[in-house]
Write a protein that holds these residues in place. Sequence first.
Motif, PDB file in Angstrom:
ATOM      1  N   SER A 188      42.776  31.173  51.013  1.00  0.00           N
ATOM      2  CA  SER A 188      41.890  31.734  49.946  1.00  0.00           C
ATOM      3  C   SER A 188      42.531  33.419  49.666  1.00  0.00           C
ATOM      4  O   SER A 188      43.449  33.728  50.114  1.00  0.00           O
ATOM      5  CB  SER A 188      40.140  32.132  50.482  1.00  0.00           C
ATOM      6  OG  SER A 188      39.950  31.410  50.906  1.00  0.00           O
ATOM      7  N   GLN A 189      41.825  33.819  48.041  1.00  0.00           N
ATOM      8  CA  GLN A 189      42.313  35.228  47.566  1.00  0.00           C
ATOM      9  C   GLN A 189      42.413  36.139  48.984  1.00  0.00           C
ATOM     10  O   GLN A 189      43.320  37.116  48.961  1.00  0.00           O
ATOM     11  CB  GLN A 189      41.660  35.438  46.381  1.00  0.00           C
ATOM     12  CG  GLN A 189      41.818  34.338  45.409  1.00  0.00           C
ATOM     13  CD  GLN A 189      41.971  34.709  44.142  1.00  0.00           C
ATOM     14  OE1 GLN A 189      40.818  34.837  44.468  1.00  0.00           O
ATOM     15  NE2 GLN A 189      42.638  34.837  43.018  1.00  0.00           N
ATOM     16  N   VAL A 190      40.640  36.455  48.541  1.00  0.00           N
ATOM     17  CA  VAL A 190      41.002  37.445  50.005  1.00  0.00           C
ATOM     18  C   VAL A 190      39.397  36.259  51.099  1.00  0.00           C
ATOM     19  O   VAL A 190      38.996  36.419  51.227  1.00  0.00           O
ATOM     20  CB  VAL A 190      39.919  38.814  49.797  1.00  0.00           C
ATOM     21  CG1 VAL A 190      40.213  39.292  51.179  1.00  0.00           C
ATOM     22  CG2 VAL A 190      41.383  39.424  48.789  1.00  0.00           C
ATOM     23  N   GLY A 191      40.154  35.538  51.756  1.00  0.00           N
ATOM     24  CA  GLY A 191      39.535  34.863  53.081  1.00  0.00           C
ATOM     25  C   GLY A 191      40.159  35.923  54.842  1.00  0.00           C
ATOM     26  O   GLY A 191      40.764  36.301  54.503  1.00  0.00           O
ATOM     27  N   ALA A 192      39.327  35.243  55.351  1.00  0.00           N
ATOM     28  CA  ALA A 192      39.370  34.913  57.036  1.00  0.00           C
ATOM     29  C   ALA A 192      41.311  35.183  56.598  1.00  0.00           C
ATOM     30  O   ALA A 192      41.820  35.951  57.601  1.00  0.00           O
ATOM     31  CB  ALA A 192      38.544  34.144  58.095  1.00  0.00           C
ATOM     32  N   THR A 193      41.501  34.030  56.463  1.00  0.00           N
ATOM     33  CA  THR A 193      43.184  34.287  57.384  1.00  0.00           C
ATOM     34  C   THR A 193      43.557  34.789  56.293  1.00  0.00           C
ATOM     35  O   THR A 193      44.699  35.303  57.710  1.00  0.00           O
ATOM     36  CB  THR A 193      43.546  33.076  57.040  1.00  0.00           C
ATOM     37  OG1 THR A 193      42.975  31.533  57.221  1.00  0.00           O
ATOM     38  CG2 THR A 193      45.069  32.455  57.056  1.00  0.00           C
ATOM     39  N   ILE A 194      44.211  35.444  55.169  1.00  0.00           N
ATOM     40  CA  ILE A 194      44.535  36.176  54.799  1.00  0.00           C
ATOM     41  C   ILE A 194      44.826  37.678  55.417  1.00  0.00           C
ATOM     42  O   ILE A 194      45.412  38.953  55.719  1.00  0.00           O
ATOM     43  CB  ILE A 194      44.687  36.526  53.483  1.00  0.00           C
ATOM     44  CG1 ILE A 194      45.897  37.016  53.108  1.00  0.00           C
ATOM     45  CG2 ILE A 194      43.641  37.083  52.791  1.00  0.00           C
ATOM     46  CD1 ILE A 194      46.941  37.147  51.410  1.00  0.00           C
ATOM     47  N   VAL A 195      43.029  38.287  55.684  1.00  0.00           N
ATOM     48  CA  VAL A 195      42.977  39.651  55.662  1.00  0.00           C
ATOM     49  C   VAL A 195      43.572  39.787  58.007  1.00  0.00           C
ATOM     50  O   VAL A 195      43.717  40.241  57.998  1.00  0.00           O
ATOM     51  CB  VAL A 195      40.881  39.380  55.807  1.00  0.00           C
ATOM     52  CG1 VAL A 195      41.005  40.895  57.080  1.00  0.00           C
ATOM     53  CG2 VAL A 195      40.900  40.091  54.500  1.00  0.00           C
ATOM     54  N   HIS A 196      43.100  38.434  58.323  1.00  0.00           N
ATOM     55  CA  HIS A 196      42.983  38.987  59.262  1.00  0.00           C
ATOM     56  C   HIS A 196      44.753  38.698  59.795  1.00  0.00           C
ATOM     57  O   HIS A 196      45.458  39.249  60.105  1.00  0.00           O
ATOM     58  CB  HIS A 196      43.127  37.113  60.381  1.00  0.00           C
ATOM     59  CG  HIS A 196      42.736  37.215  61.938  1.00  0.00           C
ATOM     60  ND1 HIS A 196      42.317  36.613  63.321  1.00  0.00           N
ATOM     61  CD2 HIS A 196      43.064  38.097  62.600  1.00  0.00           C
ATOM     62  CE1 HIS A 196      42.283  37.144  64.119  1.00  0.00           C
ATOM     63  NE2 HIS A 196      42.828  37.527  64.125  1.00  0.00           N
ATOM     64  N   ARG A 197      45.877  37.771  58.903  1.00  0.00           N
ATOM     65  CA  ARG A 197      47.089  38.169  59.067  1.00  0.00           C
ATOM     66  C   ARG A 197      47.738  39.219  58.778  1.00  0.00           C
ATOM     67  O   ARG A 197      48.541  39.805  59.714  1.00  0.00           O
ATOM     68  CB  ARG A 197      47.758  37.086  57.661  1.00  0.00           C
ATOM     69  CG  ARG A 197      47.427  35.729  58.190  1.00  0.00           C
ATOM     70  CD  ARG A 197      48.573  34.932  57.238  1.00  0.00           C
ATOM     71  NE  ARG A 197      49.655  35.347  56.232  1.00  0.00           N
ATOM     72  CZ  ARG A 197      50.599  34.928  56.603  1.00  0.00           C
ATOM     73  NH1 ARG A 197      50.351  33.349  57.618  1.00  0.00           N
ATOM     74  NH2 ARG A 197      51.601  34.730  56.274  1.00  0.00           N
ATOM     75  N   VAL A 198      47.548  39.562  57.683  1.00  0.00           N
ATOM     76  CA  VAL A 198      47.328  41.418  56.856  1.00  0.00           C
ATOM     77  C   VAL A 198      47.167  42.289  57.971  1.00  0.00           C
ATOM     78  O   VAL A 198      48.009  43.097  57.937  1.00  0.00           O
ATOM     79  CB  VAL A 198      46.776  41.843  55.997  1.00  0.00           C
ATOM     80  CG1 VAL A 198      47.134  43.306  54.903  1.00  0.00           C
ATOM     81  CG2 VAL A 198      46.780  40.671  54.764  1.00  0.00           C
ATOM     82  N   LEU A 199      46.318  42.706  58.630  1.00  0.00           N
ATOM     83  CA  LEU A 199      46.034  43.435  59.993  1.00  0.00           C
ATOM     84  C   LEU A 199      46.632  42.795  60.911  1.00  0.00           C
ATOM     85  O   LEU A 199      47.313  44.398  61.510  1.00  0.00           O
ATOM     86  CB  LEU A 199      44.391  43.343  60.906  1.00  0.00           C
ATOM     87  CG  LEU A 199      43.580  43.908  59.271  1.00  0.00           C
ATOM     88  CD1 LEU A 199      42.162  42.865  59.839  1.00  0.00           C
ATOM     89  CD2 LEU A 199      43.907  44.938  58.897  1.00  0.00           C
ATOM     90  N   THR A 200      47.166  41.692  61.169  1.00  0.00           N
ATOM     91  CA  THR A 200      47.725  41.496  62.420  1.00  0.00           C
ATOM     92  C   THR A 200      49.130  42.028  61.371  1.00  0.00           C
ATOM     93  O   THR A 200      50.227  43.081  63.738  1.00  0.00           O
ATOM     94  CB  THR A 200      48.070  39.904  62.741  1.00  0.00           C
ATOM     95  OG1 THR A 200      47.086  39.541  62.592  1.00  0.00           O
ATOM     96  CG2 THR A 200      49.098  39.772  63.545  1.00  0.00           C
ATOM     97  N   ARG A 201      49.490  42.141  60.883  1.00  0.00           N
ATOM     98  CA  ARG A 201      51.100  42.273  60.589  1.00  0.00           C
ATOM     99  C   ARG A 201      51.085  44.234  60.587  1.00  0.00           C
ATOM    100  O   ARG A 201      52.161  44.524  61.010  1.00  0.00           O
ATOM    101  CB  ARG A 201      51.913  41.888  58.547  1.00  0.00           C
ATOM    102  CG  ARG A 201      52.717  42.271  58.291  1.00  0.00           C
ATOM    103  CD  ARG A 201      53.856  41.375  59.037  1.00  0.00           C
ATOM    104  NE  ARG A 201      54.748  41.404  58.533  1.00  0.00           N
ATOM    105  CZ  ARG A 201      56.191  41.102  59.424  1.00  0.00           C
ATOM    106  NH1 ARG A 201      56.176  39.880  60.271  1.00  0.00           N
ATOM    107  NH2 ARG A 201      57.338  41.518  58.506  1.00  0.00           N
TER     108      ARG A 201
END
Length: 360
Positions: A188-201
């Motif tokens: 998704s544009q701003v979904g669970a996966t990309i938010v979690h990925r960005v915070l992990t990074r």
Amino acid sequence: MSKINVAIIGVGNCASSLIQGVQFYQEVTENEFIPGLMHVNLGGYHISDINFVAAFDIDKNKVGRDLAEAIFTKPNNTYRFCDVPETGVTVQRGMTHDGLGQYLSKIIQKAPGSTVDIVQVLQDTNTDVVINYLPVGSEEATKWYVEQVLEAGCGLINCIPVFIAREKYWRQRFEKRGLPVIGDDIKSQVGATIVHRVLTRLFRERGVRLERTYQLNFGGNTDFYNMLERERLESKKISKTNAVTSQLDYSMGAENIHVGPSDYVPWLDDRKFCHIRMEGQTFGNVPLNVEMKLEVWDSPNSAGVVIDAIRCCKLALDRGLKGALEGPAAYFMKSPPVQYSDDEARRMVEEFIATNRQDE
């Protein structure tokens, strides 16, 4: 520019949001920021160039109806933000295989009659790109449809966590046919996966060691209802977990990460709630913990990404590119053939567009 002829497998909430969105953004101009879109014009193709020409489903309440009517037919329950005029595209009877699980079979009745000749329909409609929106866990149905797509000579966007583009066997099949594929499992544009990925990074780049994390998701659409059948969740959990752990250069240990759907709450409709917790170790081994909650309408949140994926797939067809499209897959999908950071993947997409754009 020519139109991009698109066929859809599975006329659920995601298809509804996508079709509404193409109608909603028909007249947007290219030189301004439009909420919900990453690109108004992508490589020479405007959103209005997307043209739906075929759709397949097995629900007796959708098969035989115009696509514009079928997308608002129960059990679809996503946000209705745009009226869609009659399309002239009739939803046709698709293949079932394992597409109808234990729980969905309680609310969906199969349409009578046999599966239409998918290859013939795709060829007769001059379909360029096929989108797979089957329910999670539709392993055999997806592979059956991919065979039809290959035979018909179309590009594929695989929006579900059945692994096609990331598997060498299927990549080679598309390469041999001279066709592009973008997959797997839409991000998704701003979904669970990309938010979690960005915070992990962010943790890794700022020197915080992520030691434990979870991501719990629940919602009220048929996707969450279908995933109550835990046997259908294996590939989904793999996809979402790898999307997060790929942003680290060390192993957290399987016991320290949990990512996946947790429950179904009918009155939420197509809303999705996500809870993320991250426990890290920072300067002096002092603990640092993050908790966040994200609420979205699930299907509209992915539609803008699919709009870009369609146009990238068409650029690849125009240029004769074949096999998995590495940059677009890395940016648009949770489980691409090769994982990159989202910054790097975005750069790769922009380079792909600039390199392959079509001049009017």
